[in-house]
Design an enzyme around this catalytic site. Structure first.
Site, PDB file in Angstrom:
ATOM      1  N   GLU A 105       0.835  -1.205   0.000  1.00  0.00           N
ATOM      2  CA  GLU A 105       0.000   0.000   0.000  1.00  0.00           C
ATOM      3  C   GLU A 105       0.870   1.257   0.000  1.00  0.00           C
ATOM      4  O   GLU A 105       0.553   2.252  -0.670  1.00  0.00           O
ATOM      5  CB  GLU A 105      -0.941  -0.015   1.208  1.00  0.00           C
ATOM      6  CG  GLU A 105      -2.037  -1.075   1.069  1.00  0.00           C
ATOM      7  CD  GLU A 105      -2.941  -1.163   2.286  1.00  0.00           C
ATOM      8  OE1 GLU A 105      -4.163  -1.004   2.134  1.00  0.00           O
ATOM      9  OE2 GLU A 105      -2.419  -1.403   3.390  1.00  0.00           O
ATOM     10  N   GLU A 125      -4.117  -9.452   3.987  1.00  0.00           N
ATOM     11  CA  GLU A 125      -4.922  -9.162   5.178  1.00  0.00           C
ATOM     12  C   GLU A 125      -6.128 -10.074   5.346  1.00  0.00           C
ATOM     13  O   GLU A 125      -6.576 -10.333   6.469  1.00  0.00           O
ATOM     14  CB  GLU A 125      -5.389  -7.695   5.141  1.00  0.00           C
ATOM     15  CG  GLU A 125      -4.305  -6.668   5.400  1.00  0.00           C
ATOM     16  CD  GLU A 125      -3.490  -6.325   4.160  1.00  0.00           C
ATOM     17  OE1 GLU A 125      -2.635  -5.427   4.250  1.00  0.00           O
ATOM     18  OE2 GLU A 125      -3.681  -6.968   3.096  1.00  0.00           O
TER      19      GLU A 125
END
Length: 694
Positions: A105, A125
């Site tokens: 990210e 995640e």
């Protein structure tokens, strides 16, 4: 320092330096923001490169800060990405080795990305019951396309950087030195006037986005029954497609916050941390020296011994496999080869690898052939007198410093160690069947087991891809000691009014891979019978239902005899409820003067699971296990406890120990209630309003 700042040829280089994977902890996040600001204030700097030291660009969040104030302390990852994205000087992410989770990210927030081949790119995640919470669901589809991004986000699986080279994720693939390539690229873009591109400004291109998203949702729904995160991932990506970046970010945040609160995410995070915590032994520091293991000996070429041998040759370690008779040795080698041939047929192994692995096995009928082994594991018959013969012989032939391990599942490791003149070298290594498949390894620490032996075995477990959990010495160690109480309750419920199919169905609906009676039929009912016979001698005051003994007296030992608690057809493992067994159970209840009653599925689940919890609490009190998460890891990796419930001890925390203790006392007032005295730890924690994992 978690971040190093240097300049080279007019380029500021911000290097994440937070081993082992450059986790984005507070000091790292702060260092990135300060580095970007410093570079912007320096007139001699034209561009910025962000890279990672060591073996990763960044593996994402710093797990040491989970559940601490530092995890959310400003600058958060959102703030860091905003600082990078809004830099007036171009920021180039130089990606190597690993860019996962928050690390990816962060890279997506840079204006440009340069990568080396072989880097693992992922947003994992979902494996923690979460979704990427710092823009991953919004930026990745804009960088690699909707289909690729959605597949990556929903699966959490890593993709090699070269497979993404043709997408918009990377602006350049480096052939030689990554930092050299990134600086050269940064000089080029630094000479260009801004503004520099932002991934967030790109459109998500897809000929039929709505149709593909629905297709993805249809595919995920059946698989995500007990895991809400995959569908939430799709919701967040869909919002970005339909509503644009800013509103998509808001939905991503909303979904992330919702998922953090779910018991499923708590369970998955608990398992994630529990697996890492299992390798940490309170009085064995990480600096403890380990012994060199270059050759392994395995005694016994049966199902268990052969499976154990496969673990080591799979890891490239040569194995000497000992049997007492040539016929047994040949049969064991043939079984190992057959297992590998099955893997070849399924495309999991090449024919060349099969032969390489078989070549690592040296068969023998002589104990003398074990004289050069660094580790010797016995997998012989579960009888103390047999173990005595084996370890007395090993004491004579094994070299000095060799680790001598027993695969015993219930016997006293201290008694086994006493059969040698080197008890400090003896340890339990309890593999679970099939040993080449099951992930759990119970490492049984004897009273005299040396710390370096323990550290060596724990390190070796990682090499052979096992989750190792340390247990002290007691009958059955952690797993089998607890399962005995689970099985006692299952049998009590049969005589009180339930039938095998109802008990199995209730606990399987709860999430167990297999109920107690199907499990017993698979393992062999005669095994449990032998244990109970031993119990009748050792613990005459401990009450057992004799209903299983009666089953065994009729020769119904399970799948291997075609009949157990269930009926089986030749060549078919399907369990068919047995009228004969149901009638036998009813007759037994009548003989015992028990009026059968209707038992609810809720009672079945509570009595089975809370029996595990209570025995687990006693195991913690006695110091057999050092922490509650160790107990949970045993049950998650060895006994089919549902992952999304986190193990028996975490499940008890989720229910609340106040409620668990009340249930125990309620069952203690019923028939067979003597098994239900709550452990002192249950009572204490319930009174304090805490849990095992508080």
């Amino acid at each position: 320092m978690a971040v190093d700042y240097t300049t080279r040829d007019g380029i500021a280089v911000i290097t994440l330096n937070n081993p082992p994977v450059n986790g984005l902890g507070y000091s790292t996040r702060l260092g990135i923001v300060e580095g970007v600001e410093r570079a912007q204030a320096d007139a001699s700097v034209s561009a910025i490169v962000i890279t990672g030291a060591g073996k990763a660009f960044s593996g994402g969040a710093d797990i040491t800060e989970f559940n601490t104030p530092k995890a959310t302390q400003e600058p958060t990852l959102h703030t860091v990405i905003k600082a990078v994205e809004n830099s007036t000087k171009p920021v180039v992410a130089a990606i190597h080795s690993v860019a996962m989770g928050g690390g990816l990210e962060l890279a997506l927030g840079a204006h440009y990305r340069v990568a080396s081949a072989g880097a693992q790119i992922a947003l994992p995640e979902v494996k923690l019951g979460l979704l990427p919470g710092a823009g991953g669901t919004q930026r990745l589809p804009r960088a690699v396309g909707l289909e690729t991004a959605l597949n990556m986000i929903v699966s959490g699986a890593p993709v090699l950087s070269e497979k993404l080279a043709g997408t918009g994720l990377f602006d350049h693939m480096a052939d030689g030195d990554l930092l050299d390539a990134a600086i050269t690229f940064a000089q080029k873009v630094g000479a260009q006037s801004g503004p520099h591109p932002k991934v967030r400004d790109r459109k998500i291109e897809h000929p039929n986005a709505e149709g593909f998203i629905q297709f993805a949702r249809n595919g995920v729904t059946p698989l995500a029954k007990n895991f809400p995160a995959p569908l939430k991932c799709i919701d967040a990506v869909e919002a970005g497609v339909k509503l644009g970046f800013n509103k998509g970010m808001a939905v991503e945040r909303e979904c992330f916050v919702a998922l953090v609160q779910t018991p499923e995410s708590r369970a998955l995070r608990h398992a994630f941390f529990g697996e890492r915590a299992a390798s940490k032994i309170p009085d064995v520091p990480s600096s403890t020296p380990v012994r060199k293991i270059e050759r392994v000996g395995v005694i016994g070429a049966g199902t268990m011994g052969g499976g154990i041998a496969m673990n080591f040759v799979n890891a490239g370690l040569p194995v000497t496999l000992l049997e007492t008779k040539q016929e047994a040795l040949d049969r064991g080698l043939a079984t190992i080869r057959k297992n590998y041939e099955s893997a070849v047929k399924k495309g999991r192994l090449t024919a060349e690898k099969l032969e390489e692995r078989m070549a690592l096995i040296t068969p023998t009928l002589s104990y003398d052939a074990l004289s050069d082994a660094d580790l010797i594991i016995e997998a012989v018959f579960e009888e103390l007198s047999v173990k005595e013969q084996v370890f007395s012989k090993l004491d004579q032939v094994a070299k000095k410093g060799a680790i001598l391990a027993s695969n015993t599942s219930t016997l006293d490791v201290d008694k086994i160690a006493a059969f040698t003149n080197r008890p400090e070298d003896v340890v339990g290594m309890h593999f679970f069947s099939p040993a080449n498949v099951m992930k759990l390894l119970e490492v049984v620490r004897g009273a005299k087991t040396s710390k370096d032996v323990l550290a060596t075995v724990m390190q070796l477990a990682k090499k052979i891809k096992k989750t190792a959990v340390v247990s002290g010495v007691c009958d059955g160690f952690i797993g089998n000691r607890m399962i005995e109480q689970y099985l006692r309750q299952a049998l009590f419920m049969l005589e009180e009014g339930a039938l095998p199919a109802q008990v199995d169905r209730a606990i399987e609906k709860f999430g167990f891979a297999m109920g107690p009676f199907r499990m017993s039929d698979l393992a062999g009912n005669d095994i449990g019978w032998a244990i109970r016979k031993r119990r009748y001698q050792e613990k005459p005051d401990l009450k057992y239902s004799k209903i299983a003994d009666r089953l065994c007296e009729t020769g119904r030992f399970g799948q291997k005899t075609g009949a157990g608690w269930y009926d089986y057809k030749a060549g078919d493992r399907t369990a068919h409820p047995s009228k004969i067994v149901d009638e036998m159970i009813a007759a037994y209840s009548k003989e015992q003067g028990i009026t059968r009653r209707k038992i609810s599925d809720e009672e079945i689940v509570e009595r089975l699971v809370f029996a595990l919890v209570n025995e687990g609490a006693l195991i913690l009190e006695e110091g057999i296990a050092s922490k509650a998460s160790d107990v949970d890891m045993v049950y998650l990796t060895g006994y089919g406890f549902p992952l999304y419930r986190g193990g028996p001890m975490l499940y008890a925390d989720t229910v609340g120990l106040y409620n668990v203790e009340r249930a125990m006392r309620r069952y203690g007032a019923q028939a067979n209630g003597e098994a239900w005295k709550p452990a002192a730890r249950v009572t204490q924690l319930a009174a304090e309003g805490r849990g095992f994992n508080s």
